[in-house]
Design a protein around this motif. Sequence first.
Motif, PDB file in Angstrom:
ATOM      1  N   GLU A 141     130.482  35.350  62.001  1.00 48.45           N
ATOM      2  CA  GLU A 141     131.720  34.964  61.815  1.00 48.45           C
ATOM      3  C   GLU A 141     132.424  37.083  62.446  1.00 48.45           C
ATOM      4  O   GLU A 141     132.260  38.023  62.273  1.00 48.45           O
ATOM      5  N   SER A 160     128.132  38.468  56.802  1.00 45.71           N
ATOM      6  CA  SER A 160     128.089  38.504  55.755  1.00 45.71           C
ATOM      7  C   SER A 160     129.293  36.784  56.517  1.00 45.71           C
ATOM      8  O   SER A 160     129.004  36.361  58.080  1.00 45.71           O
ATOM      9  N   HIS A 161     129.511  36.053  55.686  1.00 47.11           N
ATOM     10  CA  HIS A 161     130.592  34.556  55.936  1.00 47.11           C
ATOM     11  C   HIS A 161     131.134  34.317  54.597  1.00 47.11           C
ATOM     12  O   HIS A 161     130.810  34.504  53.125  1.00 47.11           O
ATOM     13  N   PRO A 162     132.563  33.689  55.164  1.00 44.07           N
ATOM     14  CA  PRO A 162     133.620  33.537  53.915  1.00 44.07           C
ATOM     15  C   PRO A 162     132.965  32.472  52.522  1.00 44.07           C
ATOM     16  O   PRO A 162     133.303  32.710  51.488  1.00 44.07           O
ATOM     17  N   SER A 163     132.206  31.836  52.883  1.00 36.41           N
ATOM     18  CA  SER A 163     131.730  31.233  52.705  1.00 36.41           C
ATOM     19  C   SER A 163     130.280  31.664  51.213  1.00 36.41           C
ATOM     20  O   SER A 163     130.441  31.320  50.591  1.00 36.41           O
ATOM     21  N   LEU A 164     130.181  32.969  51.351  1.00 33.01           N
ATOM     22  CA  LEU A 164     129.265  33.241  50.421  1.00 33.01           C
ATOM     23  C   LEU A 164     130.742  34.426  49.838  1.00 33.01           C
ATOM     24  O   LEU A 164     129.825  35.448  48.080  1.00 33.01           O
ATOM     25  N   THR A 190     124.379  29.597  54.195  1.00 33.76           N
ATOM     26  CA  THR A 190     124.949  30.139  52.764  1.00 33.76           C
ATOM     27  C   THR A 190     124.869  28.500  52.192  1.00 33.76           C
ATOM     28  O   THR A 190     123.677  27.319  53.165  1.00 33.76           O
ATOM     29  N   PRO A 191     125.788  28.125  51.742  1.00 36.18           N
ATOM     30  CA  PRO A 191     126.142  26.592  50.738  1.00 36.18           C
ATOM     31  C   PRO A 191     126.610  25.986  51.645  1.00 36.18           C
ATOM     32  O   PRO A 191     125.733  24.782  51.196  1.00 36.18           O
ATOM     33  N   ASN A 192     127.452  25.885  52.864  1.00 31.86           N
ATOM     34  CA  ASN A 192     127.112  25.366  53.575  1.00 31.86           C
ATOM     35  C   ASN A 192     126.561  24.983  54.976  1.00 31.86           C
ATOM     36  O   ASN A 192     126.478  23.640  55.932  1.00 31.86           O
ATOM     37  N   GLN A 240     133.520  34.028  48.305  1.00 32.67           N
ATOM     38  CA  GLN A 240     134.290  33.396  48.330  1.00 32.67           C
ATOM     39  C   GLN A 240     135.680  32.970  49.159  1.00 32.67           C
ATOM     40  O   GLN A 240     137.112  32.860  48.925  1.00 32.67           O
ATOM     41  N   GLY A 241     135.875  32.848  50.472  1.00 30.53           N
ATOM     42  CA  GLY A 241     136.748  32.612  50.989  1.00 30.53           C
ATOM     43  C   GLY A 241     137.038  33.904  51.869  1.00 30.53           C
ATOM     44  O   GLY A 241     138.220  33.700  52.909  1.00 30.53           O
ATOM     45  N   VAL A 295     125.327  28.880  59.563  1.00 31.71           N
ATOM     46  CA  VAL A 295     126.302  29.380  60.663  1.00 31.71           C
ATOM     47  C   VAL A 295     126.507  30.615  61.186  1.00 31.71           C
ATOM     48  O   VAL A 295     125.763  31.801  60.805  1.00 31.71           O
TER      49      VAL A 295
END
Length: 364
Positions: A140, A108-112, A132-134, A114-115, A137
């Motif tokens: 991490e 997963s990723h922080p952008s998925l 991701t929304p960004n 909520q930080g 990526v």
Amino acid sequence: MENFNLFSPFSLGGYTLPNRIIMAPMTRLRATDEGIPTETMATYYAQRATAGLIITECTMISPSAHGYLNCPGIYNQAQIDGWKLVVEKVHQQGGKIFLQLWHCGRVSHPSLLQGEMPIAPSAIPAQGQLHTPNGKVSLEKPRALNLDEIPTIVKEFQQAALNAFHAGFDGVELHGAFGYLIDQFLQDVSNQRTDEYGGSIANRSRFLLEVVEAVIEVWGDNKVGIKLSPTNTFYGMLDSNPIPLFTYVLQALNQYNLAYVHLMEASEMDLQNENAIPSVLDTFSGFYNGTIITNGGYDKTKADKAISSQKASLVSFGRPFIANPDLVERLAINAPLTEVNMKTLYGQGNHNAEEGYTDYPFLN
């Protein structure tokens, strides 16, 4: 001795399946941004209700389980209501459907989230990238779960199982494969804990067995299945000694009267690994006493052979079911199968193979 094949009826979980053709869980990324199943999803599953059993795409048990855009959840009422529509449509067509319960863990990723940082058994990053929304990526480094947090995750699996019951499903499958959280606890490349959840095979298997027991408390054991991939390398997964590990897991699962164990064969990518197991079914079927579903590149002839050998009772199909809603009928009359269109596998038209979605290990 009676010779069984794909079209022999089978008793599973108190249900009589009309055939042994299982629709494998396949992520399609067609839920809303809030993880709510859609009318399109209900139609999709209902069209395939002639399968002996449908197993849904992986479904998030909690907000922390999130790993993919437009993946469905089962942790709030709106999601439960969305799944109710899916189940009702499948039942109207005479089908049976299990919900696959899933936690991404480190994939997963922080952008998925909520930080928040993804969670995992150990602070070891997975290999690969996510959409991701960004944009796309790299994965991490996750945060290692504290010992006192693990029972909370087990409870989230249990609550999600209860939510699935309220949505009307016929049973549930635990996603213990493909490098997600349960698998991360099992394999030593991702689990380097030094407490009771790490180190020995028994300790690394503890989380899986606790989740199994928690979900059985909701459903009863014969309506709970589990998916395992003993030789997968997705997201950098690897175990230094996979045969003893998964032998232990399967033997430990014999204490429960599970609906089934769903065993995944190696992909072409997996077979490049020096520890690869060329035939998962041949290697492990003798260690599990219950029902086995086998999956991985099966056609009708190969599937019938697996069933007649009694190494597996059921065979699941992935890609063929996407392109052929009438797969059962086509197999019955030996009709040609439509090929999968890779550009329309995932999403709701806002992303496709040209944008890189073919790199995900979603299809079986």
